[in-house]
Design a protein around this motif. Structure first.
Motif, PDB file in Angstrom:
ATOM      1  N   TYR A 136       7.303  -8.623   9.322  1.00 29.80           N
ATOM      2  CA  TYR A 136       7.452  -7.403   8.535  1.00 29.80           C
ATOM      3  C   TYR A 136       7.592  -6.163   9.408  1.00 29.80           C
ATOM      4  CZ  TYR A 136       6.682  -4.252   4.621  1.00 29.80           C
ATOM      5  OH  TYR A 136       6.826  -3.287   3.670  1.00 29.80           O
TER       6      TYR A 136
ATOM      7  N   THR B 186      12.637  -5.268   1.290  1.00 22.53           N
ATOM      8  CA  THR B 186      13.017  -6.101   0.139  1.00 22.53           C
ATOM      9  C   THR B 186      14.525  -6.091  -0.072  1.00 22.53           C
ATOM     10  OG1 THR B 186      12.206  -4.252  -1.164  1.00 22.53           O
ATOM     11  CG2 THR B 186      10.939  -6.238  -1.258  1.00 22.53           C
TER      12      THR B 186
ATOM     13  N   GLY C  91       8.978  -0.521   2.644  1.00 23.75           N
ATOM     14  CA  GLY C  91       8.852  -1.713   1.811  1.00 23.75           C
ATOM     15  C   GLY C  91      10.128  -2.014   1.048  1.00 23.75           C
ATOM     16  N   THR C  92      10.745  -0.972   0.473  1.00 21.65           N
ATOM     17  CA  THR C  92      11.990  -1.229  -0.251  1.00 21.65           C
ATOM     18  C   THR C  92      13.102  -1.618   0.712  1.00 21.65           C
ATOM     19  OG1 THR C  92      12.220   1.163  -0.284  1.00 21.65           O
ATOM     20  CG2 THR C  92      11.740   0.106  -2.351  1.00 21.65           C
TER      21      THR C  92
ATOM     22  N   SER D  74      -1.636 -12.032  -7.063  1.00 25.40           N
ATOM     23  CA  SER D  74      -2.009 -11.442  -5.780  1.00 25.40           C
ATOM     24  C   SER D  74      -3.474 -11.704  -5.529  1.00 25.40           C
ATOM     25  CB  SER D  74      -1.745  -9.943  -5.812  1.00 25.40           C
ATOM     26  OG  SER D  74      -2.635  -9.256  -4.986  1.00 25.40           O
ATOM     27  N   LYS D  75      -3.769 -12.218  -4.327  1.00 25.89           N
ATOM     28  CA  LYS D  75      -5.162 -12.574  -4.034  1.00 25.89           C
ATOM     29  C   LYS D  75      -6.039 -11.322  -4.010  1.00 25.89           C
ATOM     30  CE  LYS D  75      -4.091 -16.613  -1.331  1.00 25.89           C
ATOM     31  NZ  LYS D  75      -2.925 -16.423  -0.472  1.00 25.89           N
ATOM     32  N   LYS D  76      -5.466 -10.250  -3.450  1.00 27.68           N
ATOM     33  CA  LYS D  76      -6.251  -9.016  -3.314  1.00 27.68           C
ATOM     34  C   LYS D  76      -6.622  -8.484  -4.690  1.00 27.68           C
ATOM     35  CE  LYS D  76      -5.196  -4.633  -1.566  1.00 27.68           C
ATOM     36  NZ  LYS D  76      -4.205  -3.836  -0.878  1.00 27.68           N
TER      37      LYS D  76
ATOM     38  N   LEU E  11       1.159  -0.526   4.530  1.00 25.32           N
ATOM     39  CA  LEU E  11       0.154  -0.081   3.562  1.00 25.32           C
ATOM     40  C   LEU E  11       0.491  -0.715   2.227  1.00 25.32           C
ATOM     41  CD1 LEU E  11      -1.767   2.051   4.600  1.00 25.32           C
ATOM     42  CD2 LEU E  11      -0.449   3.767   3.457  1.00 25.32           C
ATOM     43  N   PHE E  12      -0.477  -1.278   1.540  1.00 26.99           N
ATOM     44  CA  PHE E  12      -0.306  -1.897   0.217  1.00 26.99           C
ATOM     45  C   PHE E  12       0.486  -3.193   0.224  1.00 26.99           C
ATOM     46  CE2 PHE E  12      -1.822   1.993  -1.173  1.00 26.99           C
ATOM     47  CZ  PHE E  12      -0.932   3.019  -0.954  1.00 26.99           C
ATOM     48  N   VAL E  13       0.983  -3.634   1.378  1.00 25.26           N
ATOM     49  CA  VAL E  13       1.857  -4.797   1.320  1.00 25.26           C
ATOM     50  C   VAL E  13       1.058  -6.084   1.341  1.00 25.26           C
ATOM     51  CG1 VAL E  13       3.689  -6.020   2.499  1.00 25.26           C
ATOM     52  CG2 VAL E  13       3.707  -3.556   2.417  1.00 25.26           C
ATOM     53  N   GLU E  14       1.496  -7.031   0.532  1.00 29.53           N
ATOM     54  CA  GLU E  14       0.899  -8.353   0.557  1.00 29.53           C
ATOM     55  C   GLU E  14       2.060  -9.316   0.455  1.00 29.53           C
ATOM     56  OE1 GLU E  14      -2.321  -8.411  -2.235  1.00 29.53           O
ATOM     57  OE2 GLU E  14      -2.388 -10.580  -2.065  1.00 29.53           O
TER      58      GLU E  14
ATOM     59  N   LEU F 142       2.106  -1.135  -5.836  1.00 34.51           N
ATOM     60  CA  LEU F 142       2.685  -0.505  -4.653  1.00 34.51           C
ATOM     61  C   LEU F 142       3.194  -1.535  -3.646  1.00 34.51           C
ATOM     62  CD1 LEU F 142       0.188   2.397  -4.195  1.00 34.51           C
ATOM     63  CD2 LEU F 142       2.543   2.582  -4.806  1.00 34.51           C
ATOM     64  N   ASN F 143       2.865  -2.799  -3.839  1.00 33.21           N
ATOM     65  CA  ASN F 143       3.348  -3.850  -2.965  1.00 33.21           C
ATOM     66  C   ASN F 143       4.837  -4.029  -3.221  1.00 33.21           C
ATOM     67  OD1 ASN F 143       3.707  -6.121  -1.420  1.00 33.21           O
ATOM     68  ND2 ASN F 143       2.555  -7.470  -2.755  1.00 33.21           N
ATOM     69  N   PRO F 144       5.690  -3.941  -2.188  1.00 33.24           N
ATOM     70  CA  PRO F 144       7.121  -4.073  -2.453  1.00 33.24           C
ATOM     71  C   PRO F 144       7.530  -5.410  -3.051  1.00 33.24           C
ATOM     72  CG  PRO F 144       6.677  -3.919  -0.099  1.00 33.24           C
ATOM     73  CD  PRO F 144       5.417  -3.621  -0.790  1.00 33.24           C
ATOM     74  N   TRP F 145       6.702  -6.437  -2.862  1.00 32.16           N
ATOM     75  CA  TRP F 145       7.048  -7.726  -3.413  1.00 32.16           C
ATOM     76  C   TRP F 145       6.591  -7.931  -4.855  1.00 32.16           C
ATOM     77  CZ3 TRP F 145       7.272  -7.853   1.897  1.00 32.16           C
ATOM     78  CH2 TRP F 145       8.328  -8.571   2.432  1.00 32.16           C
TER      79      TRP F 145
ATOM     80  N   PRO G  27       4.065 -12.622  -0.418  1.00 29.82           N
ATOM     81  CA  PRO G  27       3.841 -13.709  -1.374  1.00 29.82           C
ATOM     82  C   PRO G  27       3.436 -14.979  -0.640  1.00 29.82           C
ATOM     83  CG  PRO G  27       6.035 -12.765  -1.636  1.00 29.82           C
ATOM     84  CD  PRO G  27       5.449 -12.163  -0.415  1.00 29.82           C
TER      85      PRO G  27
ATOM     86  N   LEU H 234       6.191   2.983   1.333  1.00 31.47           N
ATOM     87  CA  LEU H 234       6.970   2.467   0.211  1.00 31.47           C
ATOM     88  C   LEU H 234       8.449   2.397   0.559  1.00 31.47           C
ATOM     89  CD1 LEU H 234       5.304   4.296  -2.795  1.00 31.47           C
ATOM     90  CD2 LEU H 234       5.141   1.899  -2.218  1.00 31.47           C
TER      91      LEU H 234
END
Lengths: 193, 172
Positions: free
Chosen positions: A138, A34, A30-31, B149-151, A123-126, B137-140, A128, A27
């Motif tokens: 990334y 961003t 991730g921040t 989100s597709k997931k 982890l958890f990132v998707e 939890l996705n930063p975006w 856009p 996380l």
């Protein structure tokens, strides 16, 4: 240094390292990304900044790696070929700091690819689905780390992320090319008389 | 007993995610269905206006249920997130679930039997909650934006399918 000893060393060094929460780590990264996205306009700038950050991390990592290995009583002999460097990086280095092993694919005598299947940073990132995110790397931090740490041991390399799971590939691939073996020098200020 | 539609409502009652499970192909009014501006995501099932109104109406009941709960004992147990039957509409029931951050999940179940399969529904809500947490939890992921989100979507489709299947088997 054979593959199995590199892996074993990596595993035992990993046991000795203080651990951090994986979710917190992911996380935080991730921040960070961003924030960079908010500060910089083009994806190239973002990638470059990530690489620079990685470089400063890498410069410090290699000393820690060698010191911890020494303390643990392991012998990491000087690598005789670039392939050995690759193995040590992938099996011992990555394992020690991140807890994940990478695989090495030698492309030639002076370049190899590191394949990372599980990436703790993403982890958890998707990403856009906007097309402008197609070029963002990334995990470019890794490229910087590799460049920084290898430079401290006199190997000038160029690293690029070739494949990225976040962009749809099945594995993360980092290509490392050896550019130059640097010669130890004290810098331009010192003139040897 | 099948799930007709699912909605995730945010803190200030703004819709974050709407899913219509029954795709009615003879809907002649595509523009009316586009009340929330879902034109860009063609793959997503659109929620028909009628269902949207029903869900919106049930939010009143939900607020009432939440208000009284707050005065009572605190939300300690896992079960206290579950609100239960919010309001019976013409042919369907709307169930609600609220998380501790005031994100509400509403599900409209078309039910001809007076059989409450609440256990399955609770599992469904728990799964949706988990998917939502992973999405956040996705930063975006924006904090107040629509969920795109597709997931997340494939996870929801999977959970809905499992729910409909378990209920189908229970019937026969």
């Amino acid at each position: 240094m054979s593959k199995s000893t590199a892996a074993a060393n990596g595993h035992s060094l990993w046991q000795k390292m203080p651990k951090a929460n994986a979710e917190l780590f992911a996380l935080t990264y991730g921040t960070l990304v961003t924030e960079l996205v908010r500060d910089y306009e083009s994806t190239e700038d973002i990638n470059e900044q990530l690489e620079k950050m990685g470089y400063s991390i890498g410069v410090r990592c290699v000393d820690e790696f060698l010191a911890k290995a020494d303390q643990a009583g392991m012998v990491i002999p000087p690598c005789r070929a670039f392939a050995e460097t690759a193995e040590v990086l992938a099996k011992t280095g990555f394992r020690m700091f991140l807890g994940v092993s990478a695989e090495v694919q030698m492309i030639s005598d002076s370049s190899f690819s590191l394949l990372i299947y599980e990436n703790p940073l993403s982890l958890f990132v998707e990403l856009p689905s906007d097309p402008k995110w197609k070029d963002i790397k990334y995990s470019n931090l890794y490229c910087g780390i590799l460049r920084g740490s290898l430079e401290q041991v006199n190997l000038r390399v160029e690293c690029t992320m070739v494949k990225d799971v976040l962009q749809g590939d099945d594995v993360n691939e980092i290509r490392v090319d050896l550019k130059e073996v640097l010669v130890d020098g004290a810098g331009e200020e010192y003139d040897e008389e | 007993m099948s799930l007709e539609c699912l909605a995730i409502i945010g803190k200030t009652n703004e819709p974050l995610y709407l899913l219509d499970v029954e795709k009615e192909d003879d809907e002649v009014t595509p523009d009316e269905n586009d009340a929330f501006g879902f034109v860009e995501s063609q793959q997503r099932e659109r929620l028909s206006l009628e269902k949207e109104f029903m869900m919106h109406a049930s939010i009143d009941n939900l607020e009432e249920a939440l208000g009284s709960q707050r005065q009572g004992k605190g939300r300690a147990s896992a079960d206290s997130k579950w609100i239960g039957l919010l309001c019976p509409m013409e042919e369907s029931f709307i169930y609600g679930y609220s998380t501790s951050t005031n994100i509400k999940i509403l599900a409209m179940i078309s039910d001809s039997m007076e059989d409450s399969r609440e256990v399955h529904l609770k599992t469904l809500f728990a799964k949706v909650h988990n998917l939502f947490v992973e999405y956040m939890l996705n930063p975006w992921a924006g904090l107040q934006n629509k969920i795109e989100s597709k997931k997340f979507e494939s996870g929801i489709q999977e959970a809905v399918k499992v729910y409909n299947e378990t209920n189908g088997i229970a019937w026969a």
